[in-house]
Design a protein around this motif. Structure first.
Motif, PDB file in Angstrom:
ATOM      1  N   THR A   1      10.440  -2.209  -7.213  1.00 24.62           N
ATOM      2  CA  THR A   1       9.318  -1.700  -8.005  1.00 24.62           C
ATOM      3  C   THR A   1       8.016  -2.362  -7.581  1.00 24.62           C
ATOM      4  OG1 THR A   1       9.688  -3.365  -9.743  1.00 24.62           O
ATOM      5  CG2 THR A   1      10.762  -1.235 -10.014  1.00 24.62           C
ATOM      6  N   THR A   2       6.924  -1.587  -7.628  1.00 31.08           N
ATOM      7  CA  THR A   2       5.595  -2.115  -7.321  1.00 31.08           C
ATOM      8  C   THR A   2       4.597  -1.637  -8.372  1.00 31.08           C
ATOM      9  OG1 THR A   2       4.627  -0.288  -6.028  1.00 31.08           O
ATOM     10  CG2 THR A   2       6.188  -1.750  -4.880  1.00 31.08           C
ATOM     11  N   THR A   3       3.432  -2.272  -8.393  1.00 36.65           N
ATOM     12  CA  THR A   3       2.382  -1.898  -9.346  1.00 36.65           C
ATOM     13  C   THR A   3       1.492  -0.781  -8.824  1.00 36.65           C
ATOM     14  OG1 THR A   3       0.844  -3.546  -8.465  1.00 36.65           O
ATOM     15  CG2 THR A   3       2.299  -4.253 -10.255  1.00 36.65           C
ATOM     16  N   ASN A   4       1.813  -0.207  -7.678  1.00 40.91           N
ATOM     17  CA  ASN A   4       0.959   0.848  -7.126  1.00 40.91           C
ATOM     18  C   ASN A   4       0.802   2.010  -8.106  1.00 40.91           C
ATOM     19  OD1 ASN A   4       2.278  -0.598  -4.700  1.00 40.91           O
ATOM     20  ND2 ASN A   4       0.539   0.490  -3.798  1.00 40.91           N
ATOM     21  N   ASP A   5      -0.400   2.521  -8.194  1.00 43.55           N
ATOM     22  CA  ASP A   5      -0.719   3.638  -9.078  1.00 43.55           C
ATOM     23  C   ASP A   5      -0.353   4.936  -8.366  1.00 43.55           C
ATOM     24  OD1 ASP A   5      -1.705   5.352 -10.955  1.00 43.55           O
ATOM     25  OD2 ASP A   5      -3.820   4.820 -10.680  1.00 43.55           O
ATOM     26  N   ILE A   6       0.776   5.532  -8.751  1.00 39.59           N
ATOM     27  CA  ILE A   6       1.215   6.795  -8.151  1.00 39.59           C
ATOM     28  C   ILE A   6       1.413   7.819  -9.249  1.00 39.59           C
ATOM     29  CG2 ILE A   6       2.368   5.609  -6.241  1.00 39.59           C
ATOM     30  CD1 ILE A   6       5.043   6.467  -7.688  1.00 39.59           C
TER      31      ILE A   6
ATOM     32  N   ASP B   1       3.461  -2.668   4.093  1.00 39.57           N
ATOM     33  CA  ASP B   1       3.101  -4.058   3.808  1.00 39.57           C
ATOM     34  C   ASP B   1       1.740  -4.406   4.423  1.00 39.57           C
ATOM     35  OD1 ASP B   1       3.477  -4.536   6.531  1.00 39.57           O
ATOM     36  OD2 ASP B   1       5.354  -5.629   6.275  1.00 39.57           O
ATOM     37  N   LYS B   2       1.339  -5.672   4.270  1.00 37.88           N
ATOM     38  CA  LYS B   2       0.014  -6.093   4.722  1.00 37.88           C
ATOM     39  C   LYS B   2      -0.141  -6.021   6.237  1.00 37.88           C
ATOM     40  CE  LYS B   2       1.257 -11.047   4.739  1.00 37.88           C
ATOM     41  NZ  LYS B   2       2.660 -10.838   4.346  1.00 37.88           N
TER      42      LYS B   2
ATOM     43  N   SER C   1      -3.201   3.822  -2.218  1.00 41.54           N
ATOM     44  CA  SER C   1      -3.101   2.975  -3.404  1.00 41.54           C
ATOM     45  C   SER C   1      -2.691   1.575  -2.990  1.00 41.54           C
ATOM     46  CB  SER C   1      -2.057   3.566  -4.361  1.00 41.54           C
ATOM     47  OG  SER C   1      -1.635   2.622  -5.320  1.00 41.54           O
ATOM     48  N   TYR C   2      -3.253   0.585  -3.647  1.00 45.36           N
ATOM     49  CA  TYR C   2      -2.822  -0.786  -3.382  1.00 45.36           C
ATOM     50  C   TYR C   2      -2.199  -1.385  -4.632  1.00 45.36           C
ATOM     51  CZ  TYR C   2      -7.097  -2.279  -5.798  1.00 45.36           C
ATOM     52  OH  TYR C   2      -8.087  -2.475  -6.742  1.00 45.36           O
ATOM     53  N   GLY C   3      -1.242  -2.305  -4.422  1.00 45.81           N
ATOM     54  CA  GLY C   3      -0.564  -2.966  -5.531  1.00 45.81           C
ATOM     55  C   GLY C   3       0.254  -4.109  -4.986  1.00 45.81           C
ATOM     56  N   SER C   4       1.321  -4.461  -5.702  1.00 44.04           N
ATOM     57  CA  SER C   4       2.195  -5.527  -5.233  1.00 44.04           C
ATOM     58  C   SER C   4       3.580  -5.340  -5.821  1.00 44.04           C
ATOM     59  CB  SER C   4       1.648  -6.902  -5.633  1.00 44.04           C
ATOM     60  OG  SER C   4       1.580  -7.021  -7.052  1.00 44.04           O
ATOM     61  N   VAL C   5       4.568  -5.931  -5.153  1.00 38.98           N
ATOM     62  CA  VAL C   5       5.928  -5.928  -5.687  1.00 38.98           C
ATOM     63  C   VAL C   5       5.931  -6.753  -6.963  1.00 38.98           C
ATOM     64  CG1 VAL C   5       8.320  -6.564  -5.250  1.00 38.98           C
ATOM     65  CG2 VAL C   5       6.895  -5.696  -3.382  1.00 38.98           C
TER      66      VAL C   5
ATOM     67  N   PHE D   1       0.854  -1.183   0.000  1.00 36.89           N
ATOM     68  CA  PHE D   1       0.000   0.000   0.000  1.00 36.89           C
ATOM     69  C   PHE D   1       0.893   1.238   0.000  1.00 36.89           C
ATOM     70  CE2 PHE D   1      -2.340  -3.332   2.201  1.00 36.89           C
ATOM     71  CZ  PHE D   1      -3.580  -3.294   1.576  1.00 36.89           C
ATOM     72  N   ILE D   2       0.435   2.288  -0.652  1.00 36.58           N
ATOM     73  CA  ILE D   2       1.154   3.563  -0.647  1.00 36.58           C
ATOM     74  C   ILE D   2       0.163   4.662  -0.308  1.00 36.58           C
ATOM     75  CG2 ILE D   2       2.361   5.282  -2.053  1.00 36.58           C
ATOM     76  CD1 ILE D   2       3.633   3.000  -3.605  1.00 36.58           C
ATOM     77  N   SER D   3       0.426   5.370   0.782  1.00 36.09           N
ATOM     78  CA  SER D   3      -0.411   6.508   1.154  1.00 36.09           C
ATOM     79  C   SER D   3       0.310   7.787   0.770  1.00 36.09           C
ATOM     80  CB  SER D   3      -0.702   6.497   2.657  1.00 36.09           C
ATOM     81  OG  SER D   3       0.495   6.644   3.400  1.00 36.09           O
ATOM     82  N   GLY D   4      -0.445   8.791   0.372  1.00 34.70           N
ATOM     83  CA  GLY D   4       0.192  10.042  -0.011  1.00 34.70           C
ATOM     84  C   GLY D   4      -0.783  10.986  -0.677  1.00 34.70           C
ATOM     85  N   HIS D   5      -0.252  12.046  -1.255  1.00 32.74           N
ATOM     86  CA  HIS D   5      -1.065  13.089  -1.875  1.00 32.74           C
ATOM     87  C   HIS D   5      -0.683  13.239  -3.354  1.00 32.74           C
ATOM     88  CE1 HIS D   5      -1.280  13.924   2.423  1.00 32.74           C
ATOM     89  NE2 HIS D   5      -2.372  14.625   2.194  1.00 32.74           N
ATOM     90  N   PRO D   6      -1.127  12.296  -4.211  1.00 37.26           N
ATOM     91  CA  PRO D   6      -0.793  12.399  -5.636  1.00 37.26           C
ATOM     92  C   PRO D   6      -1.283  13.720  -6.210  1.00 37.26           C
ATOM     93  CG  PRO D   6      -2.598  10.841  -5.276  1.00 37.26           C
ATOM     94  CD  PRO D   6      -2.030  11.178  -3.935  1.00 37.26           C
TER      95      PRO D   6
END
Length: 499
Positions: free
Chosen positions: A426-431, A442-443, A373-377, A64-69
């Motif tokens: 690298t991860t698939t998170n949408d940033i 992580d989870k 955002s959620y994704g995975s390595v 997961f990635i938290s932030g202010h895109p």
């Protein structure tokens, strides 16, 4: 308000690889900084925090990635995307490429010129590469065809219902008309409001001070938005902050900007004649920069609280110029806001309702608001080859050449970090831009990394997300511990933050 630096790595490792590796992977950057917040002179108590993971994350694991895109433009119409592709980005790319050439030439004059221009050059190169990636996405026939199909599908759903067609269909034509009008005013807009103060810190400050004096006389809700009461404290902090000032660099940047002003509008344009008269861009830039006192905090402070009458009496050349060009800038700004911005904003809201009414599942465009955002390595494919998802410490030594931008700092040359420690991943998170500095979690809710970039494919993320190759890039938390322990001898900090 009391935030103190604990540790910042050298630029040689924080930005290892420089522009050649920017927006790319494999990557070897320790792009991190540690700060500490104080209250009443003591470290603040922070009972709620993200624990750091000691184990890190593995390929395929949930992140997961938290932030202010910042800003995405995924819901814009084809008319808007065509304007971005055909007008906005090409103009910006040419200007940025030329400015990079000017700065590179300036830096070649000597060590001091290279030092003073480094920050500006890094910013220009970063922006140039980012805009290049966006443009490549829009000129990709498959990508653009997919955007065209998205709009065609939405229009078909709207047209199938007479009530919806009457309510929503005119919005497309209104936006298209606004973008045609934008093409007519883009040169004047870019030469004024779109390129604030022509890359001169002191002229930008002068224009702010001139406008502030005029705007303060109005009720807060009738001012330009950036001068409302709620914004004044931040505006003052920015304007009066002490910072290095390099006259030689400012002359060079302002000369370039004034040259482009004359080039884009023509010699006989009223704004060009008002600014240059019969002088050359370099003559004007040199006279203005050498004559102004606004490089001094005290001078800016004296004018910050001044009223319009006091500003009108100032003889500082930057203030004099700002007074002269402000009416022109305001006129162009009003034209843009009336015939473009207001029309687009109103009709974009109509189309947002249309998408909701049609049952589309696309989430709203980013606007610097908080998101998770959620994704995975995951690895990705580049030129037909699998890349990632991890680099390691051994890799940075293999890539090091001893010459910038692949020169490792001496601290890394005299120490021996564990070569198998993961470096970046690298991860698939949408940033998107604005996510830099976001934690990767992580989870279990533990911090496993710190976002600092995306790959080349992610640059098209302004206009649409493609999970096959769009990747976020982060510093691995395990590298942070390894560097603090082995390279920077900061074991007290490691003991404090390690689980």
């Amino acid at each position: 308000q009391d935030v103190r630096l604990v540790l910042a790595p050298e630029v040689g490792i924080a930005n290892f690889g420089g522009d050649p590796d920017n927006f790319d992977f494999p990557r070897y950057c320790l792009d991190m900084t540690l700060l500490r917040v104080y209250e009443n002179g003591k470290p603040a108590a922070t009972p709620d925090y993200l624990p750091w993971s000691a184990e890190g994350v593995k390929d395929g694991e949930l992140t997961f990635i938290s932030g202010h895109p910042g800003r995405t433009r995924r819901l814009e119409t084809i008319a808007q995307l065509e304007y971005i592709r055909d007008v906005e980005l090409p103009k910006r790319l040419v200007r940025l490429a030329e400015m990079r050439g000017v700065l590179t030439s300036f830096a070649a004059r000597g060590k001091e010129q290279a030092r003073t221009s480094e920050t500006m050059l890094l910013s220009i190169e970063n922006t140039l590469k980012a805009y290049t990636g966006r443009h490549q996405a829009l000129v990709d026939k498959r990508f653009f065809a997919a955007k065209v199909e998205e709009e065609r599908s939405l229009r078909a759903k709207i047209d199938a219902d007479p009530a919806k067609k009457k309510k929503y269909a005119p919005a497309f034509a209104a936006i298209e008309s606004a973008m045609l009008k934008m093409r007519d005013i883009v040169d004047e807009y870019d030469a004024s409001e779109g390129s604030r103060a022509w890359q001169s810190e002191t002229l930008s400050a002068a224009l702010t001070l001139v406008r502030l004096a005029n705007e303060k006389a109005k009720p807060s809700d009738q001012r330009l938005p950036e001068y409302g009461d709620a914004k004044l404290a931040a505006l003052k902090a920015t304007l009066l902050a002490p910072k290095p000032y390099y006259p030689e660099l400012e002359i060079e940047a302002m000369t370039f900007s004034l040259t482009k002003l004359r080039e884009s509008l023509g010699v006989e344009h009223p704004l060009v004649m008002k600014v240059l008269g019969k002088d050359s861009p370099r003559t004007v830039a040199t006279r203005m920069v050498k004559g102004t006192k606004l490089r001094e905090v005290a001078a800016r402070r004296n004018l910050f609280d001044a009223d319009a009458a006091a500003i009108a009496k100032s003889t500082d050349p930057m203030i004099v110029l700002a007074r002269a060009i402000d009416p022109d800038f305001r006129q162009v700004r009003k034209a843009y806001e009336d015939v473009v911005e207001a029309v687009v904003k109103k009709n974009a809201e109509v189309l947002a309702s249309a998408r909701f009414d049609a049952g589309t599942s696309t989430y709203p465009d980013a606007t610097f608001t908080l998101r998770l955002s959620y994704g995975s390595v995951a690895p990705f494919t580049k030129r037909g080859a699998k890349v990632g998802p991890f680099t390691d410490v051994a890799g940075v030594y293999r890539r090091a050449t001893g010459s910038d931008p692949y020169a490792l700092p001496s601290s890394w040359m005299r120490t021996k970090p564990n070569p198998t420690t993961p470096f970046d991943f690298t991860t698939t998170n949408d940033i998107i831009g604005g996510n830099s500095g976001s934690p990767v979690i992580d989870k279990n809710g533990a911090l496993v990394g710190l976002v600092f970039d995306g790959n080349l494919a992610s640059l098209g993320g302004d206009f649409g997300y493609d999970g096959t190759n769009n990747r976020a890039i982060a510093v691995d938390a395990r590298l942070m511990f390894e560097a603090l322990d082995k390279v920077y001898d900061a074991r007290r900090i490691v003991k404090e933050i390690r689980p």
